[in-house]
Design a protein around this motif. Structure first.
Motif, PDB file in Angstrom:
ATOM      1  N   LYS A 182      -2.496  32.240  24.135  1.00 37.05           N
ATOM      2  CA  LYS A 182      -2.929  32.693  22.815  1.00 37.05           C
ATOM      3  C   LYS A 182      -4.057  31.804  22.301  1.00 37.05           C
ATOM      4  CE  LYS A 182       1.663  34.426  21.645  1.00 37.05           C
ATOM      5  NZ  LYS A 182       2.883  34.210  20.833  1.00 37.05           N
ATOM      6  N   PRO A 183      -5.099  32.398  21.718  1.00 36.86           N
ATOM      7  CA  PRO A 183      -6.190  31.573  21.194  1.00 36.86           C
ATOM      8  C   PRO A 183      -5.714  30.610  20.108  1.00 36.86           C
ATOM      9  CG  PRO A 183      -6.432  33.858  20.491  1.00 36.86           C
ATOM     10  CD  PRO A 183      -5.350  33.837  21.512  1.00 36.86           C
ATOM     11  N   GLN A 184      -4.696  31.008  19.346  1.00 36.20           N
ATOM     12  CA  GLN A 184      -4.148  30.133  18.305  1.00 36.20           C
ATOM     13  C   GLN A 184      -3.531  28.866  18.912  1.00 36.20           C
ATOM     14  OE1 GLN A 184      -3.459  33.358  18.716  1.00 36.20           O
ATOM     15  NE2 GLN A 184      -4.029  34.450  16.838  1.00 36.20           N
ATOM     16  N   TYR A 185      -2.978  29.002  20.093  1.00 34.61           N
ATOM     17  CA  TYR A 185      -2.369  27.866  20.796  1.00 34.61           C
ATOM     18  C   TYR A 185      -3.436  26.839  21.186  1.00 34.61           C
ATOM     19  CZ  TYR A 185       0.278  25.568  24.635  1.00 34.61           C
ATOM     20  OH  TYR A 185       0.900  24.678  25.474  1.00 34.61           O
ATOM     21  N   LEU A 186      -4.540  27.333  21.750  1.00 38.96           N
ATOM     22  CA  LEU A 186      -5.627  26.424  22.116  1.00 38.96           C
ATOM     23  C   LEU A 186      -6.227  25.768  20.876  1.00 38.96           C
ATOM     24  CD1 LEU A 186      -7.567  28.328  24.932  1.00 38.96           C
ATOM     25  CD2 LEU A 186      -5.597  26.808  25.113  1.00 38.96           C
ATOM     26  N   SER A 187      -6.406  26.555  19.817  1.00 36.55           N
ATOM     27  CA  SER A 187      -6.949  26.003  18.566  1.00 36.55           C
ATOM     28  C   SER A 187      -6.017  24.932  18.005  1.00 36.55           C
ATOM     29  CB  SER A 187      -7.135  27.115  17.533  1.00 36.55           C
ATOM     30  OG  SER A 187      -8.020  28.098  18.000  1.00 36.55           O
ATOM     31  N   PHE A 188      -4.707  25.172  18.093  1.00 36.52           N
ATOM     32  CA  PHE A 188      -3.716  24.216  17.625  1.00 36.52           C
ATOM     33  C   PHE A 188      -3.832  22.892  18.374  1.00 36.52           C
ATOM     34  CE2 PHE A 188       0.552  22.322  18.037  1.00 36.52           C
ATOM     35  CZ  PHE A 188       0.931  22.217  16.700  1.00 36.52           C
ATOM     36  N   LEU A 189      -3.947  22.975  19.703  1.00 38.55           N
ATOM     37  CA  LEU A 189      -4.081  21.751  20.500  1.00 38.55           C
ATOM     38  C   LEU A 189      -5.371  21.014  20.182  1.00 38.55           C
ATOM     39  CD1 LEU A 189      -2.772  22.983  23.978  1.00 38.55           C
ATOM     40  CD2 LEU A 189      -1.562  21.573  22.302  1.00 38.55           C
ATOM     41  N   ALA A 190      -6.453  21.775  19.988  1.00 36.04           N
ATOM     42  CA  ALA A 190      -7.738  21.147  19.674  1.00 36.04           C
ATOM     43  C   ALA A 190      -7.697  20.400  18.345  1.00 36.04           C
ATOM     44  CB  ALA A 190      -8.836  22.211  19.646  1.00 36.04           C
ATOM     45  N   THR A 191      -6.844  20.855  17.433  1.00 35.10           N
ATOM     46  CA  THR A 191      -6.722  20.218  16.122  1.00 35.10           C
ATOM     47  C   THR A 191      -6.086  18.835  16.218  1.00 35.10           C
ATOM     48  OG1 THR A 191      -6.486  22.374  15.063  1.00 35.10           O
ATOM     49  CG2 THR A 191      -5.720  20.476  13.815  1.00 35.10           C
ATOM     50  N   PHE A 192      -5.210  18.655  17.210  1.00 38.24           N
ATOM     51  CA  PHE A 192      -4.426  17.424  17.270  1.00 38.24           C
ATOM     52  C   PHE A 192      -4.873  16.458  18.360  1.00 38.24           C
ATOM     53  CE2 PHE A 192      -1.586  20.249  14.944  1.00 38.24           C
ATOM     54  CZ  PHE A 192      -1.176  19.414  13.914  1.00 38.24           C
ATOM     55  N   THR A 193      -6.065  16.652  18.901  1.00 29.83           N
ATOM     56  CA  THR A 193      -6.564  15.730  19.915  1.00 29.83           C
ATOM     57  C   THR A 193      -8.067  15.568  19.782  1.00 29.83           C
ATOM     58  OG1 THR A 193      -6.692  15.301  22.297  1.00 29.83           O
ATOM     59  CG2 THR A 193      -6.849  17.592  21.606  1.00 29.83           C
ATOM     60  N   HIS A 194      -8.552  14.434  20.239  1.00 34.02           N
ATOM     61  CA  HIS A 194      -9.995  14.210  20.299  1.00 34.02           C
ATOM     62  C   HIS A 194     -10.542  14.634  21.656  1.00 34.02           C
ATOM     63  CE1 HIS A 194     -10.164  12.210  16.436  1.00 34.02           C
ATOM     64  NE2 HIS A 194      -9.201  11.385  16.799  1.00 34.02           N
ATOM     65  N   ALA A 195      -9.645  14.984  22.580  1.00 31.57           N
ATOM     66  CA  ALA A 195     -10.053  15.409  23.911  1.00 31.57           C
ATOM     67  C   ALA A 195     -10.667  16.805  23.853  1.00 31.57           C
ATOM     68  CB  ALA A 195      -8.840  15.415  24.851  1.00 31.57           C
ATOM     69  N   PRO A 196     -11.745  17.050  24.597  1.00 31.41           N
ATOM     70  CA  PRO A 196     -12.286  18.412  24.661  1.00 31.41           C
ATOM     71  C   PRO A 196     -11.252  19.370  25.249  1.00 31.41           C
ATOM     72  CG  PRO A 196     -13.822  16.814  25.614  1.00 31.41           C
ATOM     73  CD  PRO A 196     -12.531  16.092  25.397  1.00 31.41           C
ATOM     74  N   VAL A 197     -11.210  20.581  24.717  1.00 28.80           N
ATOM     75  CA  VAL A 197     -10.354  21.636  25.264  1.00 28.80           C
ATOM     76  C   VAL A 197     -11.276  22.664  25.911  1.00 28.80           C
ATOM     77  CG1 VAL A 197      -8.624  23.408  24.775  1.00 28.80           C
ATOM     78  CG2 VAL A 197      -8.612  21.259  23.477  1.00 28.80           C
TER      79      VAL A 197
END
Length: 198
Positions: A36-51
């Motif tokens: 889900k795109p929301q899942y990737l967006s969620f992970l991107a919010t909580f890390t400084h690592a590129p997704v």
């Protein structure tokens, strides 16, 4: 470099029961698609690592709702801290829809990358949705792998080939890890952490 690879099914540990400490030390997140795109967006919010992500065969929804804060590397070589990641998403064409290709179409996609491959002197990680042809792929058309990936692995001998699409819960004979010549192959179903020397 510590890398989190994800594919096909959202991890409850990373979403439903999220603990930010799980992402500590992760330098890069690679998505092999069908998430889900929301899942990737969620992970991107909580890390400084590129997704970074490629599309799976069920990712038509990304056209209307792309993952925020994430980077699509379809048909590109993305370089992060010296590590070169080549992205080629999609599956075998088995019905009308986006992100599905015939063997010939995938070969053409790879041929069009010749200048990028030459300029970057190859790549270190091949990031795809589908596996390689007759290497941990399925017998049915939707889950058959691409022969073009074998060509890339044979010629450039990357350190890692990371894919999804063939779910580990499909059967006991589907491996999480395997080796193709000199390349470590990872089935990223749900989540898997690995390291690569920079």
């Amino acid at each position: 470099m510590k890398i989190l690879a994800i594919a096909d099914q959202e991890s409850k540990l990373l979403w439903d029961y999220f603990d930010k400490s799980y992402l500590e030390g992760i330098d890069l997140i690679l998505s092999c698609g069908d998430l889900k795109p929301q899942y990737l967006s969620f992970l991107a919010t909580f890390t400084h690592a590129p997704v970074l992500y490629v599309h799976g065969n069920h990712d038509d929804r990304y056209a209307d709702t792309p993952p925020d804060g994430c980077i699509c590397i379809e048909d590109k070589i993305y370089v992060h801290k010296g590590v070169r990641i080549l992205g080629l998403g999609g599956s075998m064409r088995y019905k009308p829809g986006a992100h599905q290709y015939t063997q010939a179409q995938m070969h053409r996609r790879v041929r069009r990358l010749w200048w990028k491959l030459k300029y970057n002197r190859g790549f270190d990680i091949l990031l795809t949705h589908s596996p390689a042809y007759q290497f941990n792929d399925g017998n049915d058309l939707p889950h058959r792998g691409f022969a073009a990936f074998c060509t890339l692995l044979d010629k450039y001998k990357p350190a890692f080939f990371v894919h999804g699409h063939v779910h580990l819960n499909y059967g006991a004979k589907i491996p999480r890890l395997s080796t193709y010549n000199e390349t470590q192959v990872i089935n990223a179903y749900e989540k898997y952490i690995f390291e690569i020397d920079v």
